[in-house]
Design an enzyme around this catalytic site. Structure first.
Site, short mmCIF file in Angstrom:
data_model
loop_
_atom_site.label_atom_id
_atom_site.label_comp_id
_atom_site.label_asym_id
_atom_site.label_seq_id
_atom_site.Cartn_x
_atom_site.Cartn_y
_atom_site.Cartn_z
N GLN A 136 -3.61 77.08 122.95
CA GLN A 136 -3.14 78.12 122.05
C GLN A 136 -3.09 79.42 122.82
O GLN A 136 -4.06 79.80 123.48
CB GLN A 136 -4.05 78.24 120.83
CG GLN A 136 -4.05 77.00 119.96
CD GLN A 136 -4.84 77.17 118.69
OE1 GLN A 136 -5.16 78.29 118.29
NE2 GLN A 136 -5.15 76.07 118.04
N CYS A 137 -1.96 80.12 122.72
CA CYS A 137 -1.68 81.25 123.58
C CYS A 137 -2.77 82.31 123.55
O CYS A 137 -3.22 82.79 124.58
CB CYS A 137 -0.33 81.86 123.19
SG CYS A 137 0.21 83.20 124.26
#
Length: 232
Positions: A136-137
């Site tokens: 997840q960024c």
């Protein structure tokens, strides 16, 4: 000599249209004759995933999910500002390697964030032991992402390179500007204008581009075969 950049302050669209527009902007990059900067919003809680990411079925009940034409991790778009920069082939930025072209956009934001009261720097190296197909960024910062002193991530991006140029899709946490999308947008445009010594010329998209984007959204980006299948 002052450079010229086109500026498209776009509106609110569904997730699939947003991604289709960016694909078509890269396709037409050389026709514009200058880099193009686009800011835009999402009409619903959305999650965009990188082109090679595993499809996160567990998020379907909470977010509309769309696969980006670029790489990178999963990005939640209910708490961020998104922007796109399209750089035509032959521009000096396209002569930089991938990491350097990534770095300069984030370096441009550091003075802006300081003015907003969000002290930040660029992450020096990659996070260890990260599965890049599921990351997840904003919880798995990468090299040259914008991070706070405590390691929390303020901004990240992903790129795609073709013979037409570079598509750079970026995301900045609204918390950097106290939650204000409008304040952060103004600060971002000012920061990029200063960093690249660019005159920003307002861009009106051709009707044909918008019509093609709508069609592409429905026939590709809204389809399960694109979103559920990781792309090479």
């Amino acid at each position: 000599m002052t450079a010229q950049w086109l500026l498209w302050r776009d509106g609110v669209h569904d997730p699939w249209f947003n991604m289709s527009v960016d694909e078509l902007l890269l396709e037409a990059a050389q026709q514009f004759g200058a880099p193009l900067l686009r800011t835009y919003r999402w009409d619903r809680p959305a999650l965009s995933i990188g082109c090679s990411q595993v499809y996160p079925e567990e998020q379907e009940a909470h977010y509309a999910i769309v696969r980006r034409p670029t790489g990178g991790g999963n990005v939640f778009h209910d708490v961020d500002l998104t922007y796109t920069a399209v750089i035509p082939a032959g521009h000096p930025i396209t002569l930089l390697d991938r990491m350097e072209s990534y770095r300069i956009f984030h370096e441009a934001m550091l003075p802006m964030l300081e003015e907003l009261g969000a002290h930040a720097g660029l992450k020096a190296d990659e996070s260890a032991h990260v599965d890049r197909r599921t990351m997840q960024c904003f919880t798995s910062p990468s090299r040259f992402d914008v991070v706070a002193d405590d390691g929390a991530k303020y901004a990240g991006a992903a790129q795609r390179r073709t013979r037409n140029g570079i598509l750079h899709q970026g995301s900045i946490r609204l918390s950097a500007a106290g939650g204000s999308w409008e304040k952060l947008e103004e600060a971002l445009l000012k920061a990029l204008k200063h960093y690249f010594s660019a005159e920003q010329i307002l861009f009106t998209p051709p009707t044909e581009l918008l019509e093609r984007a709508e069609q592409l959204a429905r026939t590709k980006y809204e389809m399960a075969r694109w979103n559920r299948g990781a792309q090479s």
